[in-house]
Design a protein around this motif. Structure first.
Motif, PDB file in Angstrom:
ATOM      1  N   ASN A 148      44.429  48.163  33.294  1.00 15.16           N
ATOM      2  CA  ASN A 148      44.483  47.229  32.162  1.00 15.16           C
ATOM      3  C   ASN A 148      44.641  45.773  32.607  1.00 15.16           C
ATOM      4  N   LEU A 149      43.712  45.327  33.428  1.00 11.80           N
ATOM      5  CA  LEU A 149      43.791  43.967  33.968  1.00 11.80           C
ATOM      6  C   LEU A 149      42.546  43.167  33.607  1.00 11.80           C
ATOM      7  N   ILE A 150      42.750  41.865  33.454  1.00 12.86           N
ATOM      8  CA  ILE A 150      41.647  40.909  33.369  1.00 12.86           C
ATOM      9  C   ILE A 150      41.768  40.035  34.603  1.00 12.86           C
ATOM     10  N   VAL A 151      40.727  40.022  35.431  1.00 14.17           N
ATOM     11  CA  VAL A 151      40.728  39.236  36.661  1.00 14.17           C
ATOM     12  C   VAL A 151      39.602  38.226  36.521  1.00 14.17           C
ATOM     13  N   ARG A 152      39.975  36.931  36.351  1.00 13.82           N
ATOM     14  CA  ARG A 152      38.936  35.939  36.066  1.00 13.82           C
ATOM     15  C   ARG A 152      39.286  34.582  36.664  1.00 13.82           C
ATOM     16  N   ASP A 153      38.239  33.791  36.813  1.00 18.66           N
ATOM     17  CA  ASP A 153      38.377  32.393  37.226  1.00 18.66           C
ATOM     18  C   ASP A 153      39.081  32.237  38.568  1.00 18.66           C
ATOM     19  N   ASN A 154      38.704  33.066  39.526  1.00 25.16           N
ATOM     20  CA  ASN A 154      39.220  32.966  40.894  1.00 25.16           C
ATOM     21  C   ASN A 154      38.076  32.558  41.808  1.00 25.16           C
ATOM     22  N   VAL A 155      38.406  31.887  42.910  1.00 26.46           N
ATOM     23  CA  VAL A 155      37.398  31.364  43.831  1.00 26.46           C
ATOM     24  C   VAL A 155      37.778  31.748  45.257  1.00 26.46           C
ATOM     25  N   VAL A 156      36.762  32.190  46.023  1.00 30.24           N
ATOM     26  CA  VAL A 156      36.975  32.465  47.449  1.00 30.24           C
ATOM     27  C   VAL A 156      35.840  31.861  48.261  1.00 30.24           C
ATOM     28  N   THR A 157      36.110  31.656  49.551  1.00 32.66           N
ATOM     29  CA  THR A 157      35.081  31.133  50.437  1.00 32.66           C
ATOM     30  C   THR A 157      34.331  32.244  51.166  1.00 32.66           C
ATOM     31  N   ARG A 158      34.816  33.489  51.061  1.00 29.53           N
ATOM     32  CA  ARG A 158      34.143  34.587  51.742  1.00 29.53           C
ATOM     33  C   ARG A 158      33.850  35.744  50.793  1.00 29.53           C
ATOM     34  N   ASN A 159      34.776  36.698  50.656  1.00 30.78           N
ATOM     35  CA  ASN A 159      34.498  37.948  49.936  1.00 30.78           C
ATOM     36  C   ASN A 159      35.459  38.201  48.778  1.00 30.78           C
ATOM     37  N   GLY A 160      34.922  38.806  47.725  1.00 32.55           N
ATOM     38  CA  GLY A 160      35.757  39.289  46.632  1.00 32.55           C
ATOM     39  C   GLY A 160      36.422  38.204  45.827  1.00 32.55           C
ATOM     40  N   GLY A 161      35.642  37.442  45.099  1.00 35.62           N
ATOM     41  CA  GLY A 161      36.225  36.396  44.264  1.00 35.62           C
ATOM     42  C   GLY A 161      37.325  36.921  43.374  1.00 35.62           C
ATOM     43  N   GLY A 162      37.079  38.054  42.705  1.00 34.56           N
ATOM     44  CA  GLY A 162      38.079  38.640  41.822  1.00 34.56           C
ATOM     45  C   GLY A 162      39.002  39.605  42.549  1.00 34.56           C
ATOM     46  N   ILE A 163      38.399  40.580  43.223  1.00 32.40           N
ATOM     47  CA  ILE A 163      39.184  41.622  43.904  1.00 32.40           C
ATOM     48  C   ILE A 163      38.553  41.911  45.263  1.00 32.40           C
ATOM     49  N   TYR A 164      39.386  41.983  46.280  1.00 32.36           N
ATOM     50  CA  TYR A 164      38.942  42.356  47.617  1.00 32.36           C
ATOM     51  C   TYR A 164      39.835  43.494  48.105  1.00 32.36           C
ATOM     52  N   CYS A 165      39.249  44.664  48.350  1.00 29.30           N
ATOM     53  CA  CYS A 165      40.007  45.817  48.831  1.00 29.30           C
ATOM     54  C   CYS A 165      39.317  46.402  50.056  1.00 29.30           C
ATOM     55  N   THR A 166      40.103  46.664  51.089  1.00 29.68           N
ATOM     56  CA  THR A 166      39.580  47.292  52.296  1.00 29.68           C
ATOM     57  C   THR A 166      40.721  47.980  53.043  1.00 29.68           C
ATOM     58  N   GLY A 167      40.352  48.946  53.874  1.00 30.41           N
ATOM     59  CA  GLY A 167      41.342  49.595  54.730  1.00 30.41           C
ATOM     60  C   GLY A 167      42.307  50.510  54.014  1.00 30.41           C
ATOM     61  N   SER A 168      41.822  51.223  52.999  1.00 30.04           N
ATOM     62  CA  SER A 168      42.706  52.144  52.281  1.00 30.04           C
ATOM     63  C   SER A 168      42.839  53.479  53.007  1.00 30.04           C
ATOM     64  N   ASP A 169      42.305  53.561  54.218  1.00 35.91           N
ATOM     65  CA  ASP A 169      42.432  54.741  55.075  1.00 35.91           C
ATOM     66  C   ASP A 169      41.933  56.008  54.399  1.00 35.91           C
ATOM     67  N   GLY A 170      40.821  55.878  53.676  1.00 32.48           N
ATOM     68  CA  GLY A 170      40.208  57.030  53.034  1.00 32.48           C
ATOM     69  C   GLY A 170      40.801  57.402  51.692  1.00 32.48           C
ATOM     70  N   ASN A 171      41.849  56.720  51.271  1.00 31.71           N
ATOM     71  CA  ASN A 171      42.462  56.994  49.965  1.00 31.71           C
ATOM     72  C   ASN A 171      41.752  56.185  48.889  1.00 31.71           C
ATOM     73  N   SER A 172      41.677  56.742  47.710  1.00 26.98           N
ATOM     74  CA  SER A 172      41.016  56.065  46.603  1.00 26.98           C
ATOM     75  C   SER A 172      41.964  55.091  45.929  1.00 26.98           C
ATOM     76  N   ILE A 173      41.431  53.949  45.584  1.00 22.76           N
ATOM     77  CA  ILE A 173      42.177  52.968  44.808  1.00 22.76           C
ATOM     78  C   ILE A 173      41.832  53.233  43.351  1.00 22.76           C
ATOM     79  N   ARG A 174      42.835  53.541  42.558  1.00 22.17           N
ATOM     80  CA  ARG A 174      42.608  53.854  41.147  1.00 22.17           C
ATOM     81  C   ARG A 174      42.513  52.553  40.363  1.00 22.17           C
ATOM     82  N   MET A 175      41.381  52.360  39.702  1.00 25.22           N
ATOM     83  CA  MET A 175      41.152  51.180  38.874  1.00 25.22           C
ATOM     84  C   MET A 175      40.638  51.649  37.520  1.00 25.22           C
ATOM     85  N   GLU A 176      41.382  51.319  36.468  1.00 24.39           N
ATOM     86  CA  GLU A 176      40.972  51.708  35.123  1.00 24.39           C
ATOM     87  C   GLU A 176      41.143  50.523  34.180  1.00 24.39           C
ATOM     88  N   ARG A 177      40.156  50.374  33.309  1.00 30.94           N
ATOM     89  CA  ARG A 177      40.165  49.333  32.283  1.00 30.94           C
ATOM     90  C   ARG A 177      40.377  47.943  32.877  1.00 30.94           C
TER      91      ARG A 177
END
Length: 186
Positions: A148-177
């Motif tokens: 239940n998140l709104i992710v907006r109006d963010n700026v990056v110079t490389r990757n994932g303006g809104g969300i950047y996820c890596t290295g979860s070691d094979g586990n799933s990141i639960r994202m809903e709504r």
């Protein structure tokens, strides 16, 4: 021996069971468990801004298992879960009411110290982050639950303006709504 069927459970006495230890030792273990387990299992509910003025101050004071409830309003800060297994909850029914504004500096939310799916972020608008990767949410070596998140109006110079996820070691990141919109990557 009596059989352990649900209908028989109310009629079984300790003396009817074999535990691999004598009955008095078993009773002692049960009493210790009843006394100490509730003390260890208690988690706190921390209210922002009633208990702490900022979300980060509440996170810093929290312990694993705690819930942080954030009242409606705008919080200009950057937060870091710092490896804690906690829930940070705004208004899941109306995330527009609870805003975490990064102030144009860094990641608004950092979850990068081995947090698990029991780490929950729910009910916020996350905006105005400005960094290299993950302006809104930076998630590395962790697998939190994002709801239940709104992710907006963010700026990056490389990757994932809104969300950047890596290295979860094979586990799933639960994202809903999640609504991820109007973020920029240069």
């Amino acid at each position: 021996h009596k059989e352990l069927h649900p209908q028989n459970l109310s009629r079984i006495r300790l003396s009817d069971l074999e535990f691999g230890m004598n009955t008095s030792m078993f009773k002692f273990v049960i009493i210790l468990s009843l006394v100490f387990f509730p003390l260890m299992a208690q988690s706190a509910i921390i209210d922002v801004p009633d208990d702490f003025e900022t979300i980060q101050a509440a996170i810093d004071a929290s312990e694993n298992g705690d819930e942080i409830h954030v009242s409606p309003g705008e919080y200009v800060e950057n937060i870091d879960f710092d490896g804690k297994i906690i829930s940070v909850i705004g208004n899941p029914d109306n995330p527009e009411e609870v805003i975490i504004d990064g102030g144009g500096e860094g990641n608004v939310v950092m979850i990068a110290n081995g947090e698990t799916d029991d780490t929950i972020l729910s009910g916020f608008t996350i905006r105005n982050g400005d960094t290299e990767d993950g302006g809104g949410i930076y998630c590395v070596d962790s697998y939190p639950t994002l709801l239940n998140l709104i992710v907006r109006d963010n700026v990056v110079t490389r990757n994932g303006g809104g969300i950047y996820c890596t290295g979860s070691d094979g586990n799933s990141i639960r994202m809903e709504r999640l609504e991820v919109t109007s973020n920029q990557s240069w």
